[in-house]
Design an enzyme around this catalytic site. Structure first.
Site, PDB file in Angstrom:
ATOM      1  N   CYS A  93       8.209  42.273  27.221  1.00  0.00           N
ATOM      2  CA  CYS A  93       8.404  43.689  27.541  1.00  0.00           C
ATOM      3  C   CYS A  93       7.231  44.468  26.965  1.00  0.00           C
ATOM      4  CB  CYS A  93       9.751  44.201  27.041  1.00  0.00           C
ATOM      5  SG  CYS A  93      10.004  44.012  25.279  1.00  0.00           S
TER       6      CYS A  93
ATOM      7  N   ARG B 254      13.204  44.312  23.791  1.00  0.00           N
ATOM      8  CA  ARG B 254      14.091  44.273  24.954  1.00  0.00           C
ATOM      9  C   ARG B 254      14.031  42.889  25.604  1.00  0.00           C
ATOM     10  NH1 ARG B 254      11.918  49.227  28.347  1.00  0.00           N
ATOM     11  NH2 ARG B 254      10.038  48.596  27.248  1.00  0.00           N
TER      12      ARG B 254
END
Lengths: 307, 391
Positions: free
Chosen positions: A257, A262
């Protein structure tokens, strides 16, 4: 609370009414955690990034992990050292047969990062993620405690970091340049970051001087892996959703990411729930998008102008 | 205002507040905290209004009328909050280890910039007639002049943002963050702080004249109601309540502060007008009244302030102290100028008499004490000059 989520909770409650500690699989429900609050063989860790969240109230007995200092090296950009990680577990009184439960704020992103670090240091299947994280625990109005628990210190010895779970820049470059044709890259940022329309998500400072994504990567915004209440979708649904973008477990996968948190969440879904062969690229776009002389796919053609 | 209205209007206000808070609470999640902030603000507004808890007026009472009660009220707020904060610290951070600070407590850096900001704030509040928190609760009393002071503070904040980067590079970046428990331990820091407050109380009592004994209230429901709703609350009681509310606020959401929302709006407006530099160095990493631009119109601090105005309004209506006062031109000018100085000072010092002085000293931050000393000095000198000019 809507009728649907209430029913969902009731079903969860029924399915979790099996005796404590029977936690198969990588996820535990809020109900399971509630039943095991006093279980000495279960140690709960909160991995939240917002300051004061843990202190103002955490799941009773939970130990605080400060992501910025406990899970990463505060000086060089790296994961926590083996020695510091052992200290962290030892201070929390983790034993050989302790079940470890992680949860946190911000959709469990940093707790999932934690789970990845725990996996890198060989903690295996005894590490669980509280499904839905802090958000669901709070939404259900479950009890919080603000006292800091103290546990009898243990001596913990973890194996050396398992590098096979971590993708490094050269690994990713090999995929981007077509040298490694087998590995699939999954970019879990928002579609506008992926396409290069924006350099960083709203409210976040730009940290890369190039927009776009790593060539050959497919886009799978992390939120597609979760239900509205923040819990992971069912194994079947996840399998289907990933199959739609060509990720079916037959080839190795690298998730990334912006800074790697994430993507840990998606790493967890792919590696732990679906059991695929997945590495997390924690250098992510802030490393790749700043690297000199590497190929980039920038669909929008946005040019960085230092503003 | 007629008696029925004095009961009806505050009743409606409280009903509205309760309705809002219950609705937000039922939404769950982060809204629960906002509901709590709204009610905390209302409680604070009631106490500030009923006890006339105003930093400048209390100081002026002592300096000009030799009445020490108001200053004792502030010192009581500091002492009560100190004890409350330290009770919480002991639980959240059992050992005040060198590399740790209690989360979100207003423990800012000590620097020359802090002193300059505090000085500007002190001068500004003496010109504008009260500090920012008092102007906010005075809004609830119908004091229209306060709008100009707060408008001035809004401009002052923008000027503060414009001077931030230079001050940061010149001085703030290297200002040490000094938290007394790091150096003295919890017990030592508490003992030293309380001793200093006691010394200041003795000083105020020594300088002040004996105040007339409070009239003994007659027994009975009517007399009790009057002392609750109409007569000014005993200053010490008001002070202790401010300390208790500050402790509750810190425990549940954030230390008390009244400039965060104002600063955030100023920053947003200035940033939209493209007058601000793209980056304000490290501003959002310092402890104090944060001015980061939020996505929602109202931050938790915004709910606190809204509650404060409404609570003060209800209390003022009930006591019959609500009066729409139209300011004179001179008053408007003074409030704007004083407001600008206060806004600039609060921006540079990362808070005002509430955010840095009150919440800082309560948290054991040396910065709070620096603000107290410098801001008071600035205000006393300005009051003296004003007296000389008008004599």
């Amino acid at each position: 609370m809507s009728l649907k989520s209430w029913l969902g909770g009731a079903v969860l409650a029924l399915s979790a009414s099996v005796p404590a500690l029977a936690a198969d699989g990588p996820l535990v429900s809020a109900d399971w955690v509630q039943k095991n609050l006093d279980n000495p063989k279960v140690r709960i860790f909160e991995v939240s990034v917002d300051p004061g969240v843990y202190e103002r109230g955490h799941i009773p007995g939970a130990v605080n992990i400060r992501w910025h200092t406990d899970l990463v090296d505060p000086v060089r950009r790296d994961i926590a050292s083996e020695e510091n990680f052992e200290k962290l577990l030892g201070a929390a009184g983790v034993d050989k047969d302790t079940t470890i439960v992680l949860y946190g704020d911000n959709n469990n992103w940093f707790a999932a990062w934690g789970a990845w670090i725990f996996d890198v240091y060989g903690q295996g299947d005894r590490v669980k993620l509280l499904d839905g994280g802090r958000k669901l625990w709070e939404a259900k109005g479950l009890p919080l405690d603000s006292s800091v628990p103290s546990h009898k210190e243990t001596k913990v010895d973890v194996p050396a970091a398992d590098t096979s779970l971590r993708a490094r820049f050269p690994d990713v470059l090999k995929v981007a340049e077509g040298e490694d044709k087998a590995t699939k890259l999954v970019d879990i940022r928002g579609p506008k970051e992926f396409s290069g329309e924006i350099l960083a998500p709203e409210g976040i400072k730009e940290l890369s001087v190039r927009a776009g994504h790593i060539p050959t990567a497919v886009n799978f915004p992390w939120g597609k892996a979760v239900n509205e209440d923040g819990t992971f979708k069912s194994k079947e649904d996840l399998q289907k959703a990933f199959a739609e973008i060509g990720i079916d477990g037959k080839q190795p996968v690298i998730t990334y990411c912006r800074i790697g948190e994430r993507s840990s969440h998606t790493w967890f879904a792919l590696a732990k729930i679906l059991g695929y062969d997945v590495k997390n690229y924690d250098g992510s776009w802030t490393e790749y998008g700043n690297a000199v002389g590497v190929p980039i796919t920038n669909l929008a053609g946005t040019v960085w102008q230092g503003k | 205002m007629s008696l029925p209205l004095r009961i009806l209007l505050p009743g409606l206000l409280f009903g509205g507040l309760a309705f809002l808070a219950l609705r937000m609470d039922a939404e769950g999640g982060p809204s629960r905290q906002l509901a709590f902030a709204l009610l905390t603000g209302a409680a604070l507004g009631i106490v500030l209004q009923r006890a006339r808890f105003c930093f400048l007026c209390n100081l002026r009472d002592l300096v000009e009328a030799r009445d020490p009660r108001g200053v004792l009220s502030i010192l009581a707020a500091l002492a009560a909050g100190l004890v409350g904060y330290f009770v919480i610290f002991g639980m959240w951070l059992p050992v005040p280890a060198a590399d740790r600070l209690p989360p979100t407590a207003h423990i800012g850096p000590v620097s020359a910039a802090l002193a300059i900001g505090a000085l500007a704030f002190g001068v500004g509040m003496a010109i504008a007639g009260s500090c920012i928190s008092a102007h906010i609760y005075r809004l609830g009393e119908g004091n229209l002049a306060s709008v100009f002071a707060l408008g001035g503070a809004f401009i002052g904040f923008i000027l503060g943002f414009l001077s931030w980067n230079n001050l940061f590079l010149a001085d703030l970046a290297t200002g040490p963050v000094i938290w007394l428990p790091h150096h003295l331990g919890y017990a030592g820091a508490l003992a030293v702080s309380l001793t200093a407050l006691a010394a200041l109380a003795l000083l105020a009592l020594w300088y002040g004249r004996a105040t007339p004994a409070q009239p003994v209230h007659q027994a009975g429901a009517g007399a009790a109601l009057k002392s609750l709703l109409v007569t000014r609350w005993p200053p010490i009681v008001g002070g202790v309540l401010v300390g208790v509310i500050g402790t509750f606020a810190y425990l549940r959401f954030a230390p008390l502060g009244v400039t965060s929302q104002l600063g955030s709006w100023a920053r947003k407006a200035a940033s939209n007008a493209q007058v601000l530099p793209d980056t304000l160095y490290s501003l959002d990493t310092f402890r104090g009244c944060a001015t980061a631009i939020g996505e929602a119109l109202l931050s938790p601090n915004g709910y606190l302030i809204s509650g404060l105005v409404l609570g003060s309004l209800a209390a003022a209506l009930a006591s019959g102290q609500f009066a729409l006062a139209v300011p004179s031109l001179g008053q408007i000018a003074r409030n704007v100028v004083g407001g600008i100085l206060m806004g600039w000072g609060a921006m540079i010092a990362l808070g005002c008499t509430i955010g840095v002085l009150l919440s800082g000293i309560q948290a054991g931050a040396l910065a709070g004490w620096v603000f107290l000393v410098v801001c008071t000095t600035g205000a006393v000198i300005t009051l003296f000059v004003r007296r000389r000019l008008s004599a």
